[in-house]
Design a protein around this motif. Structure first.
Motif, PDB file in Angstrom:
ATOM      1  N   GLN A 117     -12.397 -45.137 -22.157  1.00  0.00           N
ATOM      2  CA  GLN A 117     -12.752 -46.007 -23.274  1.00  0.00           C
ATOM      3  C   GLN A 117     -13.253 -47.358 -22.766  1.00  0.00           C
ATOM      4  O   GLN A 117     -14.182 -47.944 -23.344  1.00  0.00           O
ATOM      5  CB  GLN A 117     -11.550 -46.184 -24.195  1.00  0.00           C
ATOM      6  N   LEU A 118     -12.639 -47.847 -21.676  1.00  0.00           N
ATOM      7  CA  LEU A 118     -13.136 -49.069 -21.051  1.00  0.00           C
ATOM      8  C   LEU A 118     -14.551 -48.830 -20.504  1.00  0.00           C
ATOM      9  O   LEU A 118     -15.437 -49.681 -20.635  1.00  0.00           O
ATOM     10  CB  LEU A 118     -12.201 -49.518 -19.933  1.00  0.00           C
ATOM     11  N   ALA A 119     -14.747 -47.666 -19.892  1.00  0.00           N
ATOM     12  CA  ALA A 119     -16.073 -47.309 -19.380  1.00  0.00           C
ATOM     13  C   ALA A 119     -17.100 -47.274 -20.513  1.00  0.00           C
ATOM     14  O   ALA A 119     -18.225 -47.770 -20.370  1.00  0.00           O
ATOM     15  CB  ALA A 119     -16.005 -45.955 -18.676  1.00  0.00           C
ATOM     16  N   LYS A 120     -16.728 -46.689 -21.643  1.00  0.00           N
ATOM     17  CA  LYS A 120     -17.627 -46.639 -22.800  1.00  0.00           C
ATOM     18  C   LYS A 120     -17.973 -48.045 -23.273  1.00  0.00           C
ATOM     19  O   LYS A 120     -19.119 -48.333 -23.634  1.00  0.00           O
ATOM     20  CB  LYS A 120     -16.981 -45.833 -23.930  1.00  0.00           C
ATOM     21  N   ASN A 121     -16.993 -48.921 -23.242  1.00  0.00           N
ATOM     22  CA  ASN A 121     -17.208 -50.310 -23.639  1.00  0.00           C
ATOM     23  C   ASN A 121     -18.225 -50.992 -22.726  1.00  0.00           C
ATOM     24  O   ASN A 121     -19.117 -51.716 -23.175  1.00  0.00           O
ATOM     25  CB  ASN A 121     -15.863 -51.051 -23.613  1.00  0.00           C
ATOM     26  N   LYS A 129     -26.129 -50.695 -27.595  1.00  0.00           N
ATOM     27  CA  LYS A 129     -25.906 -49.801 -28.729  1.00  0.00           C
ATOM     28  C   LYS A 129     -25.040 -48.626 -28.288  1.00  0.00           C
ATOM     29  O   LYS A 129     -24.931 -48.324 -27.092  1.00  0.00           O
ATOM     30  CB  LYS A 129     -27.232 -49.282 -29.287  1.00  0.00           C
ATOM     31  N   ILE A 130     -24.402 -47.980 -29.243  1.00  0.00           N
ATOM     32  CA  ILE A 130     -23.555 -46.826 -28.944  1.00  0.00           C
ATOM     33  C   ILE A 130     -24.412 -45.569 -28.955  1.00  0.00           C
ATOM     34  O   ILE A 130     -24.999 -45.213 -29.986  1.00  0.00           O
ATOM     35  CB  ILE A 130     -22.419 -46.681 -29.987  1.00  0.00           C
ATOM     36  N   PRO A 131     -24.510 -44.854 -27.795  1.00  0.00           N
ATOM     37  CA  PRO A 131     -25.299 -43.615 -27.775  1.00  0.00           C
ATOM     38  C   PRO A 131     -24.629 -42.527 -28.614  1.00  0.00           C
ATOM     39  O   PRO A 131     -23.428 -42.572 -28.865  1.00  0.00           O
ATOM     40  CB  PRO A 131     -25.309 -43.227 -26.297  1.00  0.00           C
ATOM     41  N   GLU A 141     -19.423 -41.623 -18.823  1.00  0.00           N
ATOM     42  CA  GLU A 141     -18.136 -42.294 -19.016  1.00  0.00           C
ATOM     43  C   GLU A 141     -17.136 -41.849 -17.951  1.00  0.00           C
ATOM     44  O   GLU A 141     -16.395 -42.674 -17.399  1.00  0.00           O
ATOM     45  CB  GLU A 141     -17.588 -41.986 -20.417  1.00  0.00           C
ATOM     46  N   ALA A 142     -17.115 -40.552 -17.658  1.00  0.00           N
ATOM     47  CA  ALA A 142     -16.173 -40.020 -16.673  1.00  0.00           C
ATOM     48  C   ALA A 142     -16.458 -40.580 -15.278  1.00  0.00           C
ATOM     49  O   ALA A 142     -15.531 -40.974 -14.549  1.00  0.00           O
ATOM     50  CB  ALA A 142     -16.233 -38.498 -16.654  1.00  0.00           C
ATOM     51  N   MET A 143     -17.728 -40.627 -14.902  1.00  0.00           N
ATOM     52  CA  MET A 143     -18.086 -41.150 -13.583  1.00  0.00           C
ATOM     53  C   MET A 143     -17.739 -42.626 -13.448  1.00  0.00           C
ATOM     54  O   MET A 143     -17.222 -43.074 -12.429  1.00  0.00           O
ATOM     55  CB  MET A 143     -19.583 -40.929 -13.322  1.00  0.00           C
ATOM     56  N   LEU A 144     -18.011 -43.382 -14.516  1.00  0.00           N
ATOM     57  CA  LEU A 144     -17.686 -44.806 -14.485  1.00  0.00           C
ATOM     58  C   LEU A 144     -16.172 -45.013 -14.479  1.00  0.00           C
ATOM     59  O   LEU A 144     -15.661 -45.938 -13.827  1.00  0.00           O
ATOM     60  CB  LEU A 144     -18.322 -45.514 -15.679  1.00  0.00           C
ATOM     61  N   ALA A 145     -15.447 -44.143 -15.180  1.00  0.00           N
ATOM     62  CA  ALA A 145     -13.981 -44.228 -15.189  1.00  0.00           C
ATOM     63  C   ALA A 145     -13.417 -44.039 -13.779  1.00  0.00           C
ATOM     64  O   ALA A 145     -12.486 -44.734 -13.369  1.00  0.00           O
ATOM     65  CB  ALA A 145     -13.409 -43.195 -16.152  1.00  0.00           C
ATOM     66  N   LEU A 146     -13.974 -43.084 -13.041  1.00  0.00           N
ATOM     67  CA  LEU A 146     -13.517 -42.856 -11.658  1.00  0.00           C
ATOM     68  C   LEU A 146     -13.758 -44.094 -10.795  1.00  0.00           C
ATOM     69  O   LEU A 146     -12.913 -44.464  -9.962  1.00  0.00           O
ATOM     70  CB  LEU A 146     -14.235 -41.644 -11.071  1.00  0.00           C
ATOM     71  N   LYS A 147     -14.907 -44.737 -10.991  1.00  0.00           N
ATOM     72  CA  LYS A 147     -15.207 -45.949 -10.228  1.00  0.00           C
ATOM     73  C   LYS A 147     -14.236 -47.080 -10.587  1.00  0.00           C
ATOM     74  O   LYS A 147     -13.796 -47.843  -9.720  1.00  0.00           O
ATOM     75  CB  LYS A 147     -16.657 -46.394 -10.500  1.00  0.00           C
ATOM     76  N   LEU A 148     -13.912 -47.180 -11.862  1.00  0.00           N
ATOM     77  CA  LEU A 148     -12.956 -48.203 -12.302  1.00  0.00           C
ATOM     78  C   LEU A 148     -11.575 -47.967 -11.696  1.00  0.00           C
ATOM     79  O   LEU A 148     -10.893 -48.913 -11.266  1.00  0.00           O
ATOM     80  CB  LEU A 148     -12.870 -48.221 -13.834  1.00  0.00           C
ATOM     81  N   GLU A 149     -11.150 -46.705 -11.660  1.00  0.00           N
ATOM     82  CA  GLU A 149      -9.829 -46.374 -11.116  1.00  0.00           C
ATOM     83  C   GLU A 149      -9.753 -46.672  -9.615  1.00  0.00           C
ATOM     84  O   GLU A 149      -8.701 -47.046  -9.113  1.00  0.00           O
ATOM     85  CB  GLU A 149      -9.519 -44.898 -11.378  1.00  0.00           C
ATOM     86  N   LEU A 162      -7.872 -54.236 -23.195  1.00  0.00           N
ATOM     87  CA  LEU A 162      -7.367 -54.956 -24.363  1.00  0.00           C
ATOM     88  C   LEU A 162      -8.111 -56.264 -24.599  1.00  0.00           C
ATOM     89  O   LEU A 162      -8.215 -56.724 -25.749  1.00  0.00           O
ATOM     90  CB  LEU A 162      -5.870 -55.209 -24.228  1.00  0.00           C
ATOM     91  N   ASN A 163      -8.629 -56.869 -23.550  1.00  0.00           N
ATOM     92  CA  ASN A 163      -9.365 -58.121 -23.713  1.00  0.00           C
ATOM     93  C   ASN A 163     -10.827 -57.916 -24.097  1.00  0.00           C
ATOM     94  O   ASN A 163     -11.519 -58.878 -24.450  1.00  0.00           O
ATOM     95  CB  ASN A 163      -9.282 -58.965 -22.439  1.00  0.00           C
ATOM     96  N   ARG A 164     -11.315 -56.657 -24.049  1.00  0.00           N
ATOM     97  CA  ARG A 164     -12.710 -56.368 -24.375  1.00  0.00           C
ATOM     98  C   ARG A 164     -12.887 -55.530 -25.633  1.00  0.00           C
ATOM     99  O   ARG A 164     -13.942 -55.549 -26.255  1.00  0.00           O
ATOM    100  CB  ARG A 164     -13.381 -55.590 -23.223  1.00  0.00           C
ATOM    101  N   VAL A 165     -11.882 -54.766 -26.005  1.00  0.00           N
ATOM    102  CA  VAL A 165     -12.037 -53.736 -27.020  1.00  0.00           C
ATOM    103  C   VAL A 165     -12.498 -54.322 -28.357  1.00  0.00           C
ATOM    104  O   VAL A 165     -12.142 -55.450 -28.730  1.00  0.00           O
ATOM    105  CB  VAL A 165     -10.719 -52.951 -27.188  1.00  0.00           C
ATOM    106  N   TYR A 166     -13.292 -53.543 -29.086  1.00  0.00           N
ATOM    107  CA  TYR A 166     -13.896 -53.980 -30.350  1.00  0.00           C
ATOM    108  C   TYR A 166     -12.964 -53.696 -31.520  1.00  0.00           C
ATOM    109  O   TYR A 166     -12.424 -52.599 -31.639  1.00  0.00           O
ATOM    110  CB  TYR A 166     -15.219 -53.252 -30.556  1.00  0.00           C
ATOM    111  N   PHE A 167     -12.793 -54.685 -32.411  1.00  0.00           N
ATOM    112  CA  PHE A 167     -11.896 -54.551 -33.558  1.00  0.00           C
ATOM    113  C   PHE A 167     -12.619 -54.659 -34.898  1.00  0.00           C
ATOM    114  O   PHE A 167     -11.995 -54.935 -35.905  1.00  0.00           O
ATOM    115  CB  PHE A 167     -10.796 -55.612 -33.489  1.00  0.00           C
TER     116      PHE A 167
END
Length: 609
Positions: A117-121, A129-131, A141-149, A162-167
């Motif tokens: 979800q952070l990767a999607k953000n 824009k949201i694809p 998203e999965a590839m970016l998630a691995l890089k983040l981890e 939590l500091n980036r998520v859209y509300f």
């Protein structure tokens, strides 16, 4: 067999090239700290409660140490209970989602982890824009998630998320959301509030506007926390007994008439040019604003068919020009037309205010006798609607009973130039034609202009500007950029002239054209109706407020219907004033100023025609 190997190698080669190309297009994970947001404006009422936001709202980041542990636990239990045990991709969740997607023959579940979800953000802020949902998007998203981890710890990922998520409503980050929905920093959020904020994440706009669905999701979050032993069942029950209610802006939809006006007319240009994040403390009384909007809706509902009226508008300010409520029509639409500030409509007999104030300013006292018959001036002979001519009457009766004959004779005697000059001194913006028909209201004005002009009377002859900003603060450094003062400007008429005008206008309500307005305290005002009943006005003042109302149709060629009794503008004025009672001190100050104990020498106005 060779064919199978060739296909396999070809597939692997194509897949590898595709993954390399996808990887090249991924954003740099170091950009997790950066967000491309537009400057924001936070609007607060006079008591500094949040009432509206413009732009992309994001407050200062909150560290993991400052975040309540209940918030972290609620997030993990509801969104990704295996978060601390997977490597950014949860294989179990993926197979579960894959099974549901194949069964539905479309993508209905993503199986995303918090890291994904952070990767999607991050991808969203990269593209703007949201694809659409697709397997390519999930692979990215999965590839970016691995890089983040690989780059960050689990705690850092939660903190970034939590500091980036859209509300929703252009609000980003848990702290901005907590201020928006609960009016406080997330550092001080309760267990229930933590569960509520996390529950909003899936679909913030939908859940924030549907309390029943939100409650179901909050219960699920708290239930999950009990199952995963983050809290006890007793703590859950206590949290549900101490619910906090969302401070949601949809309750204040009419406030955008006011805040749009602030943005377009009140913020100094040099502050706009700064493109800084701003907090604006306004003059608005949110309770009075809600009362005003309810009054408009109720009056419209009762009279729409009977009077053939589409819109009613209202403005109320204190006697020094601080606006307390503003409603520009029955329903607000984004960037919508504000009939309280933008509509230039024919003033009708409300313009007589300027004729009689000019007469008093020129030394014609209220008891001066004036022929009440309508004169014939160069072939122009207006009529006296609903008035039976009786000869000579005190000048004040012409305003109290809205007698055209007396009004025209006064205007002819004073000179229309003097009346137009006074109207322009009080900042009516219309190019007023130089002819006597103006005295009966053939020129145009906005409701804002009339309310501002009438304010010269309760402000003891001093003119002032209507304003809506108390203070503007730069949110980057808490610097006060602008602070308004309530100083009046020029003394347009003498204090005694303002007193005389107020005394006459009180009688309009006590025994004149406004006698249907019955209040438990003194009030003064003037009604108005334009040709063929295209506009109805009532503008006046009480011991604590200036109030103006207008009603009519946006299509100027579409008249309203005339009915017995008070028109919708008068009814809205009365019903609004009924619940905005002044204090005893304000009533005493009114009575001390508007004393009707002056003796006048009775004489005749020179008869020109």
């Amino acid at each position: 067999m060779k064919l199978i190997w060739k296909i396999t190698l070809h597939t692997l080669f194509i897949s590898s090239i595709s993954l390399i190309l996808i990887n090249i297009t991924l954003p740099n994970v170091d950009n997790v700290f950066q967000m491309n947001l537009e400057p924001y404006i936070i609007f607060k009422d006079e008591k500094e409660n949040l009432i509206a936001t413009y732009g992309d709202i994001k407050y200062e980041d909150i560290s993991m140490e400052e975040m309540p542990q209940d918030l972290i636990n609620a997030l993990i239990s509801l969104e990704d209970r295996r978060f601390f045990h997977h490597f950014g991709i949860d294989i179990f969740s993926i197979f579960r989602a894959l099974f549901k997607n194949l069964s539905s023959k479309k993508i209905v579940e993503g199986g995303s982890t918090i890291t994904q979800q952070l990767a999607k953000n991050l991808l969203l802020h990269q593209s703007g824009k949201i694809p659409k949902r697709s397997y390519i998007r999930k692979i990215r998203e999965a590839m970016l998630a691995l890089k983040l981890e690989r780059k960050f710890t689990k705690r850092e990922i939660v903190n970034f998320y939590l500091n980036r998520v859209y509300f929703g409503s252009r609000t980003y980050g848990i702290n901005a959301a907590c201020w928006k929905y609960f009016g406080k920093s997330v550092k001080n959020a309760t267990l229930f509030e933590c569960a509520c904020l996390v529950s909003l994440l899936q679909a913030p706009s939908r859940y924030a506007s549907d309390q029943e669905k939100l409650n179901i999701r909050i219960n699920s979050a708290l239930k999950n926390m009990v199952e995963q032993e983050y809290i006890t069942n007793e703590q859950k029950e206590v949290a549900l007994l101490n619910k906090s209610h969302l401070m949601h802006q949809t309750h204040y939809s009419s406030i955008y008439y006011f805040t749009d006006w602030i943005v377009g007319n009140q913020i100094p240009s040099w502050i706009i040019d700064m493109k800084a994040n701003l907090e604006i403390i306004t003059t608005i009384d949110i309770n009075m604003q809600q009362h005003a909007y309810k009054t408009i809706l109720d009056t419209h509902s009762k009279n729409q068919q009977k009077w053939n009226v589409e819109h009613i508008s209202l403005i109320a300010s204190d006697h020094h020009g601080a606006i307390k409520s503003m409603v520009g029509g029955v329903s607000y639409s984004s960037g919508g037309f504000n009939r309280a500030t933008q509509a230039m409509r024919q003033t009708g007999s409300a313009f007589k205010f300027f004729v009689y104030l000019s007469a008093l300013r020129n030394g014609i006292n209220p008891e001066t006798l004036v022929d009440d018959s309508c004169p014939n001036i160069n072939g122009w002979a207006p009529s006296n609607y609903y008035h039976k001519e009786s000869g000579f009457l005190p000048m004040k009766e012409g305003l109290i009973k809205s007698i055209n004959g007396i009004t025209v004779r006064l205007a002819h005697h004073i000179g229309i130039d003097d009346i137009i000059d006074l109207a322009h001194e009080l900042e009516l913006s219309d190019d007023i034609p130089n002819n006597l028909s103006v005295s009966l209201g053939s020129s145009s004005a906005s409701l804002l202009e009339l309310v501002k002009a009438f304010g010269v009377v309760p402000n003891k002859g001093k003119y002032f500007q209507l304003y809506g900003i108390k203070k503007i603060i730069n949110k980057e450094n808490d610097e006060v950029l602008f602070e308004s003062s309530q100083e009046s400007s020029d003394q347009v008429v003498e204090e005694d002239t303002a007193r005389e005008m107020g005394v006459i206008m009180q009688q309009i309500i006590s025994r004149g054209t406004g006698k249907r307005i019955k209040l438990s305290y003194p009030a003064a005002g003037k009604s108005g109706s334009s040709q063929e009943y295209r506009d109805f006005w009532f503008v006046g003042f009480t011991p604590n407020l200036l109030i103006g109302t207008w009603c009519g149709n946006d299509d100027y060629l579409k008249p309203m219907k005339l009915n017995p009794g008070p028109n919708p503008s008068v009814m809205a004025w009365r019903d609004f004033a009924l619940k905005t009672n002044p204090t005893e001190e304000e009533i005493k100050e009114w009575n001390d100023f508007f004393k009707d104990n002056k003796k006048y020498k009775v004489g005749f106005l020179e008869k020109n025609n």
